[in-house]
Design a protein around this motif. Sequence first.
Motif, PDB file in Angstrom:
ATOM      1  N   ARG A  76       0.827  -1.211   0.000  1.00 54.76           N
ATOM      2  CA  ARG A  76       0.000   0.000   0.000  1.00 54.76           C
ATOM      3  C   ARG A  76       0.861   1.261   0.000  1.00 54.76           C
ATOM      4  O   ARG A  76       1.945   1.291   0.579  1.00 54.76           O
ATOM      5  N   ASN A  77       0.317   2.278  -0.681  1.00 51.42           N
ATOM      6  CA  ASN A  77       0.891   3.627  -0.679  1.00 51.42           C
ATOM      7  C   ASN A  77       2.394   3.610  -0.974  1.00 51.42           C
ATOM      8  O   ASN A  77       3.238   3.893  -0.117  1.00 51.42           O
ATOM      9  N   PHE A  78       2.735   3.276  -2.181  1.00 54.38           N
ATOM     10  CA  PHE A  78       4.139   3.182  -2.577  1.00 54.38           C
ATOM     11  C   PHE A  78       4.351   3.847  -3.934  1.00 54.38           C
ATOM     12  O   PHE A  78       3.402   4.049  -4.711  1.00 54.38           O
ATOM     13  N   LYS A  79       5.599   4.149  -4.232  1.00 55.16           N
ATOM     14  CA  LYS A  79       5.974   4.708  -5.517  1.00 55.16           C
ATOM     15  C   LYS A  79       6.676   3.673  -6.390  1.00 55.16           C
ATOM     16  O   LYS A  79       6.594   3.718  -7.612  1.00 55.16           O
ATOM     17  N   LYS A  80       7.417   2.781  -5.736  1.00 53.66           N
ATOM     18  CA  LYS A  80       8.196   1.789  -6.470  1.00 53.66           C
ATOM     19  C   LYS A  80       8.172   0.465  -5.709  1.00 53.66           C
ATOM     20  O   LYS A  80       8.228   0.451  -4.483  1.00 53.66           O
ATOM     21  N   PHE A  81       8.041  -0.627  -6.506  1.00 50.37           N
ATOM     22  CA  PHE A  81       8.033  -1.959  -5.877  1.00 50.37           C
ATOM     23  C   PHE A  81       8.793  -2.910  -6.781  1.00 50.37           C
ATOM     24  O   PHE A  81       8.568  -2.963  -7.996  1.00 50.37           O
ATOM     25  N   LYS A  82       9.679  -3.672  -6.183  1.00 49.21           N
ATOM     26  CA  LYS A  82      10.479  -4.617  -6.955  1.00 49.21           C
ATOM     27  C   LYS A  82      10.676  -5.871  -6.101  1.00 49.21           C
ATOM     28  O   LYS A  82      11.146  -5.775  -4.970  1.00 49.21           O
ATOM     29  N   ALA A  83      10.285  -7.028  -6.623  1.00 47.09           N
ATOM     30  CA  ALA A  83      10.380  -8.246  -5.814  1.00 47.09           C
ATOM     31  C   ALA A  83      10.323  -9.481  -6.694  1.00 47.09           C
ATOM     32  O   ALA A  83       9.919  -9.425  -7.857  1.00 47.09           O
ATOM     33  N   GLY A  84      10.790 -10.560  -6.124  1.00 49.07           N
ATOM     34  CA  GLY A  84      10.660 -11.857  -6.770  1.00 49.07           C
ATOM     35  C   GLY A  84       9.921 -12.818  -5.856  1.00 49.07           C
ATOM     36  O   GLY A  84      10.112 -12.802  -4.646  1.00 49.07           O
ATOM     37  N   ILE A  85       9.054 -13.648  -6.436  1.00 50.89           N
ATOM     38  CA  ILE A  85       8.210 -14.548  -5.639  1.00 50.89           C
ATOM     39  C   ILE A  85       8.324 -15.949  -6.222  1.00 50.89           C
ATOM     40  O   ILE A  85       8.248 -16.136  -7.435  1.00 50.89           O
ATOM     41  N   THR A  86       8.543 -16.911  -5.353  1.00 48.81           N
ATOM     42  CA  THR A  86       8.574 -18.302  -5.798  1.00 48.81           C
ATOM     43  C   THR A  86       7.169 -18.904  -5.679  1.00 48.81           C
ATOM     44  O   THR A  86       6.576 -18.913  -4.604  1.00 48.81           O
ATOM     45  N   SER A  87       6.674 -19.397  -6.799  1.00 51.04           N
ATOM     46  CA  SER A  87       5.327 -19.974  -6.827  1.00 51.04           C
ATOM     47  C   SER A  87       5.336 -21.363  -6.194  1.00 51.04           C
ATOM     48  O   SER A  87       6.150 -22.209  -6.552  1.00 51.04           O
ATOM     49  N   LEU A  88       4.461 -21.558  -5.248  1.00 47.51           N
ATOM     50  CA  LEU A  88       4.359 -22.872  -4.599  1.00 47.51           C
ATOM     51  C   LEU A  88       3.202 -23.709  -5.139  1.00 47.51           C
ATOM     52  O   LEU A  88       2.910 -24.777  -4.611  1.00 47.51           O
ATOM     53  N   GLU A  89       2.561 -23.228  -6.198  1.00 45.22           N
ATOM     54  CA  GLU A  89       1.452 -24.003  -6.795  1.00 45.22           C
ATOM     55  C   GLU A  89       1.282 -23.597  -8.254  1.00 45.22           C
ATOM     56  O   GLU A  89       1.684 -22.513  -8.670  1.00 45.22           O
ATOM     57  N   ARG A  90       0.736 -24.486  -9.009  1.00 47.67           N
ATOM     58  CA  ARG A  90       0.387 -24.190 -10.397  1.00 47.67           C
ATOM     59  C   ARG A  90      -0.933 -23.425 -10.376  1.00 47.67           C
ATOM     60  O   ARG A  90      -1.960 -23.959  -9.949  1.00 47.67           O
ATOM     61  N   SER A  91      -0.917 -22.187 -10.836  1.00 46.42           N
ATOM     62  CA  SER A  91      -2.108 -21.351 -10.665  1.00 46.42           C
ATOM     63  C   SER A  91      -2.057 -20.142 -11.583  1.00 46.42           C
ATOM     64  O   SER A  91      -0.994 -19.766 -12.100  1.00 46.42           O
ATOM     65  N   VAL A  92      -3.211 -19.545 -11.746  1.00 46.92           N
ATOM     66  CA  VAL A  92      -3.308 -18.195 -12.313  1.00 46.92           C
ATOM     67  C   VAL A  92      -3.151 -17.220 -11.155  1.00 46.92           C
ATOM     68  O   VAL A  92      -3.728 -17.410 -10.081  1.00 46.92           O
ATOM     69  N   TYR A  93      -2.365 -16.171 -11.389  1.00 47.93           N
ATOM     70  CA  TYR A  93      -2.163 -15.143 -10.373  1.00 47.93           C
ATOM     71  C   TYR A  93      -2.799 -13.838 -10.833  1.00 47.93           C
ATOM     72  O   TYR A  93      -2.661 -13.458 -12.003  1.00 47.93           O
ATOM     73  N   GLN A  94      -3.484 -13.212  -9.908  1.00 46.19           N
ATOM     74  CA  GLN A  94      -4.133 -11.935 -10.195  1.00 46.19           C
ATOM     75  C   GLN A  94      -3.315 -10.795  -9.588  1.00 46.19           C
ATOM     76  O   GLN A  94      -3.028 -10.792  -8.394  1.00 46.19           O
ATOM     77  N   LEU A  95      -2.939  -9.818 -10.427  1.00 45.69           N
ATOM     78  CA  LEU A  95      -2.296  -8.595  -9.965  1.00 45.69           C
ATOM     79  C   LEU A  95      -3.371  -7.522  -9.907  1.00 45.69           C
ATOM     80  O   LEU A  95      -3.951  -7.154 -10.947  1.00 45.69           O
ATOM     81  N   HIS A  96      -3.666  -7.053  -8.722  1.00 46.27           N
ATOM     82  CA  HIS A  96      -4.793  -6.146  -8.516  1.00 46.27           C
ATOM     83  C   HIS A  96      -4.278  -4.773  -8.057  1.00 46.27           C
ATOM     84  O   HIS A  96      -3.563  -4.676  -7.057  1.00 46.27           O
ATOM     85  N   PHE A  97      -4.650  -3.723  -8.793  1.00 47.90           N
ATOM     86  CA  PHE A  97      -4.243  -2.354  -8.476  1.00 47.90           C
ATOM     87  C   PHE A  97      -5.478  -1.520  -8.154  1.00 47.90           C
ATOM     88  O   PHE A  97      -6.514  -1.647  -8.823  1.00 47.90           O
ATOM     89  N   GLU A  98      -5.362  -0.663  -7.138  1.00 53.77           N
ATOM     90  CA  GLU A  98      -6.442   0.253  -6.778  1.00 53.77           C
ATOM     91  C   GLU A  98      -5.880   1.661  -6.615  1.00 53.77           C
ATOM     92  O   GLU A  98      -4.791   1.854  -6.072  1.00 53.77           O
TER      93      GLU A  98
END
Length: 331
Positions: A76-98
């Motif tokens: 929340r309330n950020f200007k910049k975000f940078k990260a890596g995530i290891t997926s633990l399941e086979r799935s569709v991922y939703q990136l949600h912005f508000e």
Amino acid sequence: MKFLSLLLLSLMLNFAAAQTNIDETVLLESNREQDFYIAANEGDQIILEVKRTDGKKISEFSLKALNSSNNVFTERNFKKFKAGITSLERSVYQLHFENKTTKPVAFTVKVGIETHGKPFAELGYKTLYDTIYGPEQKVMETVESFKTKTIQKENFYLNSKSNALVKGGKDRAVFPVYLPENTQEWFYVLTANRDEDAVRNTAKTFSLASELSKYLDTKVSTVSNAVTNLNAPPGAHICDVYLLKEEQANLFRERENFTFYMDGTRENYKSGIVQVKEMPTEKLFLGIKNPDNLYGIHVGIEVVAVIKQEETIVKFKRTPEIHKRKVPFVK
């Protein structure tokens, strides 16, 4: 976290090693939302980079695994975000912005998938159809139903044929059948006996209208089928019953040759319930004759009509609407 582990990457994150799934510039208006979707296999690394380019801070950014409904993280309330995530399941991922601010905000979104040499998960879309009911609306509806009605009850005596010929008695009786408007079919129940008290007592038990009404279910056929389930009244001695048009009824009364409808006619009949589907436009008559040469006979008869009726009622209905939507899935 339970389903996914979050690994922070350095600012020198190299997207060249991953397949780029999303590379977008977004202008998100005030109080609006926007979603992106990606597919990942178990063990894939999801590389994210979000950078504001204009406006205030990004109000909210979340990542969710749709297969398990697990919310991986929310920023929340950020200007910049940078990260890596290891997926633990086979799935569709939703990136949600508000954007919960009063002004638009612009930003770039980059997403890559590092599979470590394994095949990439492929994102697909399937179409689902949802039925949604609108608001209630008042409608007038005509409902068709059926009811039974007793229209005639008769008890009478018929002399023997010899008495009628020698002494002037009557071995025949004729009476009209007054069918109400919208009659669909009709029935009569009859008992015949030389014993007057037996006929009188049996006629008192006639309840054909109420018995037939138990089988009414907006279809006349259900009443017709019910006749085989009803018990015939007792009877001991025979008579002949004819269904006649008016002209033929007069010939019958005068002992002339006459014709009759087979439907509704019974000869050598002691007792029973008779269904009549004959519905001519002219008036119908029942002619009853005592065929016995020596003995008179008492007869009891009840006529019941099945009448169609229409009623306008108010109903409240909600109109169904079919809505189509596309849902992401991992192929």
